[in-house]
Design a protein around this motif. Structure first.
Motif, PDB file in Angstrom:
ATOM      1  N   SER A 168       0.795  -1.184   0.007  1.00 40.62           N
ATOM      2  CA  SER A 168      -0.054  -0.027  -0.072  1.00 40.62           C
ATOM      3  C   SER A 168       0.831   1.077  -0.035  1.00 40.62           C
ATOM      4  CB  SER A 168      -0.785  -0.023   1.105  1.00 40.62           C
ATOM      5  OG  SER A 168      -0.138  -0.022   2.428  1.00 40.62           O
ATOM      6  N   TYR A 169       2.212   0.998  -0.174  1.00 38.35           N
ATOM      7  CA  TYR A 169       3.085   2.291  -0.470  1.00 38.35           C
ATOM      8  C   TYR A 169       3.070   3.055   0.967  1.00 38.35           C
ATOM      9  CZ  TYR A 169       0.831   1.127  -4.700  1.00 38.35           C
ATOM     10  OH  TYR A 169       0.439   0.225  -5.717  1.00 38.35           O
ATOM     11  N   SER A 170       3.341   2.286   2.087  1.00 31.68           N
ATOM     12  CA  SER A 170       3.044   2.962   3.347  1.00 31.68           C
ATOM     13  C   SER A 170       4.187   2.635   4.251  1.00 31.68           C
ATOM     14  CB  SER A 170       1.663   2.419   3.830  1.00 31.68           C
ATOM     15  OG  SER A 170       0.497   2.882   3.345  1.00 31.68           O
ATOM     16  N   SER A 171       5.181   2.224   3.897  1.00 26.84           N
ATOM     17  CA  SER A 171       6.503   1.827   4.693  1.00 26.84           C
ATOM     18  C   SER A 171       7.247   3.063   4.993  1.00 26.84           C
ATOM     19  CB  SER A 171       7.044   0.655   3.968  1.00 26.84           C
ATOM     20  OG  SER A 171       8.222   0.237   4.807  1.00 26.84           O
ATOM     21  N   ALA A 172       7.556   3.217   6.188  1.00 21.05           N
ATOM     22  CA  ALA A 172       8.432   4.342   6.637  1.00 21.05           C
ATOM     23  C   ALA A 172      10.016   3.901   6.119  1.00 21.05           C
ATOM     24  CB  ALA A 172       8.482   4.457   8.188  1.00 21.05           C
TER      25      ALA A 172
END
Length: 391
Positions: A168-172
């Motif tokens: 979901s393109y949500s990785s820090a």
């Protein structure tokens, strides 16, 4: 330059379906791609590799949706009482994860499942090809000088949740791999609930038609999303490790420098890395403090890194008790056996110095003083505890 639309289109073509979640998740991808194009300064080969990876993670998500369309009962899989293993990056969370993996009452994500999660294991018993492919990829990644000493990883070992958040393109962690501060700013200000709905679906796919032990889910950056996690997993529990932030900052700066140098088109400024990682760690600390002081903070068990690495059997028993579990002899013996077979330095040393990144240890300790006082974290000195910074 990368193109967000092209990434989505290529993944759709590969899987053979249109992305029904594009409108929901495209802002994340748009911000990530814009930041990469603006500041990452990737080599031609690295840019192509990053683009291919984003296509692959998108395709993983679409493959999951495809399986769900064929088998709608997957959505009924219950992810009961998951345990999220988290803390500041480089605070021993991987070490903790390997200890949890000695306990058959828990289910952990495997490295090969992260690399290629479809088909679900329940539809592909053994998954021999994917295990071999994951080992080949692991060997390729670990050619980066010193990476084995910086991060513990095995092809069939437990793995963290970063790739499932990348769907979901949500990785820090993208900000460790590349210089993308604007993307990290965006991530810290957006609602991560949709990302954890994708995360849960991936767990349901892995669990379908297989035994259902309790999930233990490791990812340091879970601490920035406790509200979203509880929205998706209302019965979640958290185990949070704590270590001297001065040492954490030095270690994460070194890892970030190494990862960026392997991708960058030009020399990477270690002082820029230091400044960015100081902000990175500060914002993680802020989220930990806010969560711990909230009513939901009672869901967390806090663990002293130094006690964990010096006496893992006792600490694991304490964590089991906090999770309303016993600590049977077989589990204690398994933990002790793994600990004895993985002594300090067995995969190489990982020296680092905060000064290399333009930062002063005393000033950093003062900045994080409230956090250190809140959790009784000592300044780390030579001879204090056992350095497991590679985990």
């Amino acid at each position: 330059m990368l193109n967000a639309g092209a990434i989505t289109t290529e993944a759709e073509t590969r899987v053979g379906i249109s992305d029904p979640e594009a409108d929901l998740l495209s802002p994340n991808l748009d911000h990530l791609v814009a930041a990469i194009n603006a500041t990452a300064d990737l080599t031609f080969g690295s840019e192509a590799s990053v683009g291919s990876s984003l296509v692959a993670r998108t395709a993983d998500r679409l493959e999951g949706l495809k399986w769900l369309g064929k088998h709608p009962e997957i959505a009924d899989e219950v992810i009961a009482d998951p345990v999220f293993l988290c803390g500041l990056p480089r605070s021993g969370t991987t070490f903790f994860q390997y200890l949890f993996d000695r306990d058959e009452r828990f289910r952990l994500i495997r490295t090969w499942e992260v690399s290629e999660p479809s088909p679900p294991p329940g539809a592909d018993p053994g998954s021999v090809r994917r295990r071999k492919a994951a080992e080949a990829e692991r060997r390729k990644t670990h050619r980066i000088a010193g990476f084995d000493a910086m991060h513990l990883s095995d092809a069939d070992g437990p793995e963290e949740c970063h790739a499932f958040l990348e769907q979901s393109y949500s990785s820090a962690g993208f900000h460790n791999l590349m210089n993308v501060p604007e993307y990290f700013d965006y991530l810290m200000s957006t609602d991560l609930t949709p990302a954890y709905r994708v995360h849960k679906r991936q767990l349901q796919l892995l669990q379908w038609r297989t035994p259902r032990p309790r999930w233990a889910l490791k990812h340091p950056n879970h601490v920035i999303a406790t509200d979203a996690i509880l929205e998706v997993y209302p019965d979640a529990r958290f185990v949070i490790t704590h270590r001297d932030p001065v040492q954490i900052l030095a270690s994460i700066s070194k890892m970030t420098l190494k990862l960026r140098e392997s991708r960058s088109n030009s020399p990477v400024d270690p002082h820029l890395v230091g400044r960015q990682m100081l902000d990175f760690i500060q914002r993680h600390v802020d989220r930990i403090m806010t969560f711990s002081d909230s009513p939901d903070g009672t869901r967390a068990t806090h663990v002293d890194y130094y006690r964990l690495v010096d006496d893992p059997i006792t600490v694991m028993a304490e964590v089991h008790s906090a999770l309303d579990l016993d600590s049977p002899p077989a589990v204690r013996e398994a933990v002790a056996d793994w600990y004895s077979r993985n002594p300090k330095g067995s995969r190489g040393s990982n020296p680092y110095a905060l000064e290399d990144f333009g930062l002063d240890g005393d000033m950093v300790a003062e900045q994080f003083g409230r956090y250190m006082c809140r959790f009784g974290i000592p300044r780390e000195q030579v001879g204090l505890g056992t350095d497991r910074s590679n985990v």
